[in-house]
Write a protein that holds these residues in place. Structure first.
Motif, PDB file in Angstrom:
ATOM      1  N   ALA A 105      28.515 -79.533  34.026  1.00 34.98           N
ATOM      2  CA  ALA A 105      27.952 -78.194  33.839  1.00 34.98           C
ATOM      3  C   ALA A 105      28.048 -77.765  32.379  1.00 34.98           C
ATOM      4  O   ALA A 105      27.090 -77.215  31.823  1.00 34.98           O
ATOM      5  CB  ALA A 105      28.658 -77.188  34.746  1.00 34.98           C
ATOM      6  N   SER A 106      29.170 -78.035  31.754  1.00 32.15           N
ATOM      7  CA  SER A 106      29.360 -77.674  30.349  1.00 32.15           C
ATOM      8  C   SER A 106      28.378 -78.414  29.447  1.00 32.15           C
ATOM      9  O   SER A 106      27.778 -77.820  28.543  1.00 32.15           O
ATOM     10  CB  SER A 106      30.806 -77.969  29.941  1.00 32.15           C
ATOM     11  N   ASN A 107      28.195 -79.714  29.695  1.00 31.10           N
ATOM     12  CA  ASN A 107      27.258 -80.501  28.889  1.00 31.10           C
ATOM     13  C   ASN A 107      25.829 -80.012  29.064  1.00 31.10           C
ATOM     14  O   ASN A 107      25.092 -79.844  28.089  1.00 31.10           O
ATOM     15  CB  ASN A 107      27.357 -81.979  29.249  1.00 31.10           C
ATOM     16  N   LEU A 108      25.431 -79.793  30.302  1.00 34.40           N
ATOM     17  CA  LEU A 108      24.071 -79.296  30.561  1.00 34.40           C
ATOM     18  C   LEU A 108      23.891 -77.899  29.972  1.00 34.40           C
ATOM     19  O   LEU A 108      22.830 -77.577  29.433  1.00 34.40           O
ATOM     20  CB  LEU A 108      23.772 -79.297  32.059  1.00 34.40           C
ATOM     21  N   GLN A 109      24.927 -77.082  30.067  1.00 36.32           N
ATOM     22  CA  GLN A 109      24.853 -75.736  29.505  1.00 36.32           C
ATOM     23  C   GLN A 109      24.654 -75.793  27.994  1.00 36.32           C
ATOM     24  O   GLN A 109      23.847 -75.044  27.433  1.00 36.32           O
ATOM     25  CB  GLN A 109      26.117 -74.950  29.855  1.00 36.32           C
ATOM     26  N   SER A 110      25.350 -76.698  27.325  1.00 34.97           N
ATOM     27  CA  SER A 110      25.178 -76.858  25.876  1.00 34.97           C
ATOM     28  C   SER A 110      23.747 -77.264  25.541  1.00 34.97           C
ATOM     29  O   SER A 110      23.141 -76.746  24.597  1.00 34.97           O
ATOM     30  CB  SER A 110      26.145 -77.918  25.335  1.00 34.97           C
ATOM     31  N   ILE A 111      23.216 -78.191  26.310  1.00 35.01           N
ATOM     32  CA  ILE A 111      21.845 -78.643  26.081  1.00 35.01           C
ATOM     33  C   ILE A 111      20.856 -77.512  26.324  1.00 35.01           C
ATOM     34  O   ILE A 111      19.961 -77.261  25.511  1.00 35.01           O
ATOM     35  CB  ILE A 111      21.528 -79.865  26.971  1.00 35.01           C
ATOM     36  N   LEU A 112      21.022 -76.816  27.437  1.00 34.32           N
ATOM     37  CA  LEU A 112      20.109 -75.706  27.759  1.00 34.32           C
ATOM     38  C   LEU A 112      20.205 -74.587  26.723  1.00 34.32           C
ATOM     39  O   LEU A 112      19.192 -73.974  26.379  1.00 34.32           O
ATOM     40  CB  LEU A 112      20.391 -75.186  29.165  1.00 34.32           C
ATOM     41  N   THR A 113      21.385 -74.340  26.215  1.00 36.18           N
ATOM     42  CA  THR A 113      21.565 -73.318  25.181  1.00 36.18           C
ATOM     43  C   THR A 113      20.791 -73.698  23.919  1.00 36.18           C
ATOM     44  O   THR A 113      20.101 -72.858  23.325  1.00 36.18           O
ATOM     45  CB  THR A 113      23.060 -73.125  24.868  1.00 36.18           C
ATOM     46  N   ARG A 114      20.879 -74.966  23.515  1.00 35.21           N
ATOM     47  CA  ARG A 114      20.156 -75.425  22.317  1.00 35.21           C
ATOM     48  C   ARG A 114      18.640 -75.358  22.531  1.00 35.21           C
ATOM     49  O   ARG A 114      17.899 -74.967  21.637  1.00 35.21           O
ATOM     50  CB  ARG A 114      20.571 -76.842  21.950  1.00 35.21           C
ATOM     51  N   SER A 121      15.775 -85.018  18.735  1.00 37.39           N
ATOM     52  CA  SER A 121      14.532 -84.693  19.453  1.00 37.39           C
ATOM     53  C   SER A 121      14.018 -83.316  19.071  1.00 37.39           C
ATOM     54  O   SER A 121      12.811 -83.112  18.942  1.00 37.39           O
ATOM     55  CB  SER A 121      14.761 -84.755  20.965  1.00 37.39           C
ATOM     56  N   LEU A 122      14.919 -82.380  18.899  1.00 39.42           N
ATOM     57  CA  LEU A 122      14.495 -81.029  18.526  1.00 39.42           C
ATOM     58  C   LEU A 122      13.858 -80.998  17.139  1.00 39.42           C
ATOM     59  O   LEU A 122      12.987 -80.161  16.882  1.00 39.42           O
ATOM     60  CB  LEU A 122      15.668 -80.052  18.609  1.00 39.42           C
ATOM     61  N   SER A 123      14.250 -81.900  16.278  1.00 34.84           N
ATOM     62  CA  SER A 123      13.628 -81.943  14.950  1.00 34.84           C
ATOM     63  C   SER A 123      12.158 -82.341  15.040  1.00 34.84           C
ATOM     64  O   SER A 123      11.371 -82.031  14.149  1.00 34.84           O
ATOM     65  CB  SER A 123      14.390 -82.897  14.022  1.00 34.84           C
ATOM     66  N   ALA A 124      11.769 -82.982  16.146  1.00 37.56           N
ATOM     67  CA  ALA A 124      10.362 -83.342  16.367  1.00 37.56           C
ATOM     68  C   ALA A 124       9.581 -82.183  16.995  1.00 37.56           C
ATOM     69  O   ALA A 124       8.388 -82.312  17.247  1.00 37.56           O
ATOM     70  CB  ALA A 124      10.269 -84.577  17.262  1.00 37.56           C
ATOM     71  N   ARG A 125      10.248 -81.067  17.249  1.00 35.17           N
ATOM     72  CA  ARG A 125       9.641 -79.844  17.790  1.00 35.17           C
ATOM     73  C   ARG A 125       8.885 -80.104  19.105  1.00 35.17           C
ATOM     74  O   ARG A 125       7.659 -79.923  19.176  1.00 35.17           O
ATOM     75  CB  ARG A 125       8.758 -79.194  16.750  1.00 35.17           C
ATOM     76  N   LYS A 150      17.048 -73.370  24.586  1.00 35.33           N
ATOM     77  CA  LYS A 150      16.661 -71.958  24.617  1.00 35.33           C
ATOM     78  C   LYS A 150      16.605 -71.387  23.202  1.00 35.33           C
ATOM     79  O   LYS A 150      15.685 -70.642  22.862  1.00 35.33           O
ATOM     80  CB  LYS A 150      17.647 -71.159  25.472  1.00 35.33           C
ATOM     81  N   ALA A 151      17.556 -71.769  22.355  1.00 35.05           N
ATOM     82  CA  ALA A 151      17.576 -71.290  20.968  1.00 35.05           C
ATOM     83  C   ALA A 151      16.331 -71.743  20.211  1.00 35.05           C
ATOM     84  O   ALA A 151      15.889 -71.061  19.281  1.00 35.05           O
ATOM     85  CB  ALA A 151      18.835 -71.791  20.254  1.00 35.05           C
ATOM     86  N   HIS A 152      15.762 -72.865  20.614  1.00 36.32           N
ATOM     87  CA  HIS A 152      14.538 -73.375  19.994  1.00 36.32           C
ATOM     88  C   HIS A 152      13.282 -72.984  20.775  1.00 36.32           C
ATOM     89  O   HIS A 152      12.188 -73.447  20.462  1.00 36.32           O
ATOM     90  CB  HIS A 152      14.608 -74.904  19.855  1.00 36.32           C
ATOM     91  N   ALA A 153      13.464 -72.139  21.788  1.00 37.67           N
ATOM     92  CA  ALA A 153      12.345 -71.642  22.609  1.00 37.67           C
ATOM     93  C   ALA A 153      11.521 -72.777  23.223  1.00 37.67           C
ATOM     94  O   ALA A 153      10.294 -72.715  23.272  1.00 37.67           O
ATOM     95  CB  ALA A 153      11.457 -70.698  21.804  1.00 37.67           C
TER      96      ALA A 153
END
Length: 162
Positions: free
Chosen positions: A65-74, A38-42, A76-79
């Motif tokens: 929490a760990s799974n959601l945190q990983s998703i939120l981190t990614r 999904s992130l590749s579709a910007r 955030k990294a893509h703004a």
């Protein structure tokens, strides 16, 4: 409403309470895999609403929490701006579990500074008129109720400048 009706037909007869844990694990893992695609579709914005099946399986709130945190981190990294859709645990899972589960969403919303739409199934989860026969998944009227409740937060998210 076509998507909702199609989704209902696709899931007809399936009950997440009876799915084997391996299937749930695969679903959680593929959430992260699908995110990369999904992130590749910007995407401009993301509505993040996961965890209901984890709760129904009684799986660890720490893993959620760990799974959601990983998703939120990614994200955030893509703004990518996010609206986190919260879930609440069923009281039948016990006080300790409910407390541990219910704190996940507000904690992550604060940690990642993202808006939180409390319990997105509010007013739908226990209403038999708004759920399919499995009493877990919303029917078309339930989806309409969810959309009407979540829409103001989605509109706020859409109005934010990137």
């Amino acid at each position: 409403m076509r998507w909702c009706q199609s989704w209902q037909r696709h899931n007809q007869g399936r009950n997440s309470l009876t799915e084997p844990p391996q299937a749930v694990q695969t679903n959680r893992a593929t959430s992260l895999d699908r995110l990369d695609g999904s992130l590749s579709a910007r995407p401009d914005r993301v509505l993040l609403g996961l965890g209901g099946n984890d709760m129904l399986q009684g799986l660890s709130p720490a893993n959620l929490a760990s799974n959601l945190q990983s998703i939120l981190t990614r994200l955030k990294a893509h703004a990518v701006p996010v609206l986190l859709l919260g879930m609440q645990a069923s009281p039948v899972l016990g006080t300790e579990y409910v407390i541990a589960f219910n704190v996940v969403y507000p904690t992550l919303a604060q940690q990642f500074d993202v808006p939180l739409h409390g319990f997105f199934l509010e007013g739908v989860a226990l209403d038999s008129n708004l759920n399919q026969a499995d009493r877990i998944h919303p029917n078309a009227a339930g989806v309409k109720a969810i959309v009407s409740r979540v829409l103001p937060d989605v509109e706020k998210l859409l109005s934010q400048a990137q």
